[in-house]
Motif scaffolding. Sequence first.
Motif, PDB file in Angstrom:
ATOM      1  N   ASN A 119       0.917  -0.813  -0.225  1.00  0.00           N
ATOM      2  CA  ASN A 119      -0.091   0.051   0.101  1.00  0.00           C
ATOM      3  C   ASN A 119       0.991   1.691  -0.253  1.00  0.00           C
ATOM      4  O   ASN A 119       1.903   1.435   0.878  1.00  0.00           O
ATOM      5  CB  ASN A 119      -1.120  -0.095   0.898  1.00  0.00           C
ATOM      6  CG  ASN A 119      -2.052  -0.920   1.785  1.00  0.00           C
ATOM      7  OD1 ASN A 119      -3.115  -0.182   0.845  1.00  0.00           O
ATOM      8  ND2 ASN A 119      -2.109  -2.253   1.751  1.00  0.00           N
ATOM      9  N   LEU A 120       0.222   1.589  -0.585  1.00  0.00           N
ATOM     10  CA  LEU A 120       1.076   3.493  -0.394  1.00  0.00           C
ATOM     11  C   LEU A 120      -0.146   4.658  -1.498  1.00  0.00           C
ATOM     12  O   LEU A 120      -0.557   4.499  -2.225  1.00  0.00           O
ATOM     13  CB  LEU A 120       2.565   3.734  -1.707  1.00  0.00           C
ATOM     14  CG  LEU A 120       3.266   4.877  -1.539  1.00  0.00           C
ATOM     15  CD1 LEU A 120       3.999   5.344  -0.397  1.00  0.00           C
ATOM     16  CD2 LEU A 120       4.261   4.578  -2.715  1.00  0.00           C
ATOM     17  N   TYR A 121      -0.640   5.103  -0.259  1.00  0.00           N
ATOM     18  CA  TYR A 121      -1.893   6.243  -0.653  1.00  0.00           C
ATOM     19  C   TYR A 121      -1.169   7.210   0.357  1.00  0.00           C
ATOM     20  O   TYR A 121      -1.228   7.410   1.417  1.00  0.00           O
ATOM     21  CB  TYR A 121      -3.020   5.545  -0.883  1.00  0.00           C
ATOM     22  CG  TYR A 121      -3.542   4.976   0.629  1.00  0.00           C
ATOM     23  CD1 TYR A 121      -4.411   4.960   1.388  1.00  0.00           C
ATOM     24  CD2 TYR A 121      -3.452   3.530   0.287  1.00  0.00           C
ATOM     25  CE1 TYR A 121      -5.125   5.067   2.564  1.00  0.00           C
ATOM     26  CE2 TYR A 121      -3.862   3.026   1.170  1.00  0.00           C
ATOM     27  CZ  TYR A 121      -4.955   4.045   2.721  1.00  0.00           C
ATOM     28  OH  TYR A 121      -5.364   2.967   3.445  1.00  0.00           O
ATOM     29  N   VAL A 122      -2.271   8.888  -0.271  1.00  0.00           N
ATOM     30  CA  VAL A 122      -2.344   9.890   0.833  1.00  0.00           C
ATOM     31  C   VAL A 122      -3.776  10.025   0.317  1.00  0.00           C
ATOM     32  O   VAL A 122      -4.244   9.478  -0.309  1.00  0.00           O
ATOM     33  CB  VAL A 122      -1.402  11.134   0.333  1.00  0.00           C
ATOM     34  CG1 VAL A 122      -0.197  10.358   0.421  1.00  0.00           C
ATOM     35  CG2 VAL A 122      -1.719  11.295  -1.256  1.00  0.00           C
ATOM     36  N   SER A 123      -3.872  10.136   1.723  1.00  0.00           N
ATOM     37  CA  SER A 123      -5.717  11.210   2.556  1.00  0.00           C
ATOM     38  C   SER A 123      -6.390  12.874   2.084  1.00  0.00           C
ATOM     39  O   SER A 123      -5.251  12.782   2.958  1.00  0.00           O
ATOM     40  CB  SER A 123      -6.190   9.909   2.890  1.00  0.00           C
ATOM     41  OG  SER A 123      -6.081   8.491   2.115  1.00  0.00           O
ATOM     42  N   TYR A 124      -7.189  12.664   1.823  1.00  0.00           N
ATOM     43  CA  TYR A 124      -7.659  14.126   2.188  1.00  0.00           C
ATOM     44  C   TYR A 124      -8.852  14.730   3.058  1.00  0.00           C
ATOM     45  O   TYR A 124      -9.906  14.373   2.173  1.00  0.00           O
ATOM     46  CB  TYR A 124      -6.814  15.377   1.578  1.00  0.00           C
ATOM     47  CG  TYR A 124      -6.818  16.862   2.218  1.00  0.00           C
ATOM     48  CD1 TYR A 124      -5.768  17.500   3.456  1.00  0.00           C
ATOM     49  CD2 TYR A 124      -8.109  17.500   1.717  1.00  0.00           C
ATOM     50  CE1 TYR A 124      -6.396  18.830   3.217  1.00  0.00           C
ATOM     51  CE2 TYR A 124      -8.281  18.956   2.519  1.00  0.00           C
ATOM     52  CZ  TYR A 124      -7.740  18.969   3.520  1.00  0.00           C
ATOM     53  OH  TYR A 124      -7.189  20.527   3.166  1.00  0.00           O
ATOM     54  N   ASN A 125      -9.636  14.192   4.595  1.00  0.00           N
ATOM     55  CA  ASN A 125     -11.027  14.968   4.290  1.00  0.00           C
ATOM     56  C   ASN A 125     -10.692  15.968   4.043  1.00  0.00           C
ATOM     57  O   ASN A 125     -10.841  17.162   4.981  1.00  0.00           O
ATOM     58  CB  ASN A 125     -10.539  14.116   5.919  1.00  0.00           C
ATOM     59  CG  ASN A 125     -10.356  13.180   6.744  1.00  0.00           C
ATOM     60  OD1 ASN A 125     -10.629  12.257   5.561  1.00  0.00           O
ATOM     61  ND2 ASN A 125     -10.091  13.167   7.476  1.00  0.00           N
ATOM     62  N   VAL A 126     -11.400  16.524   3.174  1.00  0.00           N
ATOM     63  CA  VAL A 126     -12.320  17.889   2.468  1.00  0.00           C
ATOM     64  C   VAL A 126     -13.282  18.271   3.627  1.00  0.00           C
ATOM     65  O   VAL A 126     -12.801  19.438   3.961  1.00  0.00           O
ATOM     66  CB  VAL A 126     -13.023  17.561   1.329  1.00  0.00           C
ATOM     67  CG1 VAL A 126     -13.100  18.978   0.664  1.00  0.00           C
ATOM     68  CG2 VAL A 126     -12.019  16.717   0.224  1.00  0.00           C
ATOM     69  N   THR A 127     -13.889  17.552   4.216  1.00  0.00           N
ATOM     70  CA  THR A 127     -15.061  17.678   5.393  1.00  0.00           C
ATOM     71  C   THR A 127     -15.301  16.438   6.245  1.00  0.00           C
ATOM     72  O   THR A 127     -14.276  15.522   6.105  1.00  0.00           O
ATOM     73  CB  THR A 127     -16.178  17.996   4.934  1.00  0.00           C
ATOM     74  OG1 THR A 127     -17.286  16.602   4.702  1.00  0.00           O
ATOM     75  CG2 THR A 127     -16.374  19.488   3.870  1.00  0.00           C
ATOM     76  N   ASP A 128     -15.451  16.840   7.245  1.00  0.00           N
ATOM     77  CA  ASP A 128     -15.794  15.355   8.226  1.00  0.00           C
ATOM     78  C   ASP A 128     -16.732  14.538   7.796  1.00  0.00           C
ATOM     79  O   ASP A 128     -16.433  12.850   8.255  1.00  0.00           O
ATOM     80  CB  ASP A 128     -16.810  16.070   9.315  1.00  0.00           C
ATOM     81  CG  ASP A 128     -15.906  16.665   9.985  1.00  0.00           C
ATOM     82  OD1 ASP A 128     -14.569  16.776  10.205  1.00  0.00           O
ATOM     83  OD2 ASP A 128     -16.501  17.370  11.252  1.00  0.00           O
ATOM     84  N   LYS A 129     -16.651  14.599   6.596  1.00  0.00           N
ATOM     85  CA  LYS A 129     -17.949  13.489   5.771  1.00  0.00           C
ATOM     86  C   LYS A 129     -17.226  12.896   4.277  1.00  0.00           C
ATOM     87  O   LYS A 129     -17.682  12.164   3.722  1.00  0.00           O
ATOM     88  CB  LYS A 129     -19.400  13.893   5.482  1.00  0.00           C
ATOM     89  CG  LYS A 129     -20.061  13.798   6.958  1.00  0.00           C
ATOM     90  CD  LYS A 129     -21.851  14.641   6.627  1.00  0.00           C
ATOM     91  CE  LYS A 129     -22.991  14.616   7.385  1.00  0.00           C
ATOM     92  NZ  LYS A 129     -22.776  13.368   8.365  1.00  0.00           N
ATOM     93  N   PHE A 130     -16.181  13.983   3.669  1.00  0.00           N
ATOM     94  CA  PHE A 130     -15.821  13.590   2.361  1.00  0.00           C
ATOM     95  C   PHE A 130     -14.595  13.613   2.444  1.00  0.00           C
ATOM     96  O   PHE A 130     -14.232  14.798   2.832  1.00  0.00           O
ATOM     97  CB  PHE A 130     -16.508  14.937   2.149  1.00  0.00           C
ATOM     98  CG  PHE A 130     -15.936  14.903   0.711  1.00  0.00           C
ATOM     99  CD1 PHE A 130     -15.975  13.379  -0.813  1.00  0.00           C
ATOM    100  CD2 PHE A 130     -15.630  15.928  -0.725  1.00  0.00           C
ATOM    101  CE1 PHE A 130     -16.234  13.444  -2.264  1.00  0.00           C
ATOM    102  CE2 PHE A 130     -14.795  15.471  -1.780  1.00  0.00           C
ATOM    103  CZ  PHE A 130     -15.557  14.466  -2.376  1.00  0.00           C
ATOM    104  N   ASN A 131     -13.553  12.209   2.207  1.00  0.00           N
ATOM    105  CA  ASN A 131     -12.717  11.859   1.829  1.00  0.00           C
ATOM    106  C   ASN A 131     -11.862  11.702   0.512  1.00  0.00           C
ATOM    107  O   ASN A 131     -13.220  11.415  -0.538  1.00  0.00           O
ATOM    108  CB  ASN A 131     -12.701  10.592   2.963  1.00  0.00           C
ATOM    109  CG  ASN A 131     -10.496  10.239   3.067  1.00  0.00           C
ATOM    110  OD1 ASN A 131     -10.656   8.989   1.728  1.00  0.00           O
ATOM    111  ND2 ASN A 131     -10.092  10.859   3.512  1.00  0.00           N
TER     112      ASN A 131
END
Length: 363
Positions: A119-131
Amino acid sequence: MKKILLLLSLFIVVYMSAKADTKAPADTGKTAAAAPAPAPAPPDPPLIFSGSVDTYWKYDFSGHGNIPTSFANEQNSVSIGMIDLGLKKTVGKASFVGELSFGPRSDESIPTSGYHIQNLYVSYNVTDKFNLTAGYMSTFIGYEVISPAGNFNYSTSYLFTNGPFQNAGFKATYTFSDKVSLMAGIFNNYWNTYTSYRTSGETTASGDVSTFGAQLTVTPAKGWTAYLNVATGSYSGTEFDLTTAYQITDAFKLGLNAATFSAPKLADGSSGGGFDGVALYPQLAVSKAVTLGLRGEYFEYKNGGGNVTAITATANIKAGPLTLIPEIRFDNKSTAFAAPFVDSNGVSTNSASQFLIAAVYAF
């Protein structure tokens, strides 16, 4: 006129008296207390380090390695699985996940063994509900996973072996409530590859990010979660998958995986085949340290490719982070099934059985 002057004089006297009674605060030589400082923001979570190591011994009762599912295929040998190392870090709304693995199980599960990347990935929580997430990720399809620490059974199912292991791409997940969420994404044209590529003979060498994937997650009741999955593309084909697990009581859990896959059509337009299958996973905890479970699976290849029924009985015996896994398995196939089974004399047969014992240490 006199009345006006009298009223004016009275007003001035009352005003001056009121002003004289208004006293300034006493000078104590101390400054007023400052307003309390706002509470500091909570620190970001620390770097999370996790992983597992595993080893096993397996014996096929025919004396020959028969059952063709993924991993743990060495016959009558004390063998290693893999060492799996994972990192995760979150700062604010951004996070990353990296997972490296080494060993035979690793080499069988990744497209380029020298890369060692699961696994090699990045994530960003735009809001508490949207990733939003992008990179190379373990697939969202199926019940079983590559790391033995994430499975109850040590051997793997036919559904797992024939489905995707990883998908590289970009996905968005929206959480509607604590009971419903939806993921949709676009992924590389082929499964289980670090990069998109074209086959020889195509008019372009450019990659192709054309596989669509989606997952609907539903939690109908406490302890019960269901995942409805689809991955479809002209290069890898189309798979519909249902994965669900229900912790019915504190001791009893029931899991289910059902899938159907259609391979891309052949050059002449005919069907490329595929498979259908279903697996049931009942598990019963008989004590805090011991859980017993079964995996019953029916799997068949399309276009007359034959079928196989497999029953696996497994125990998980825990001692802290160490899990001892004794397991016995019986597979029975049709004559048309693609994978050959042989008996102790090396003669073709339709049944195979094996016993293994594995040790998995998770941290």
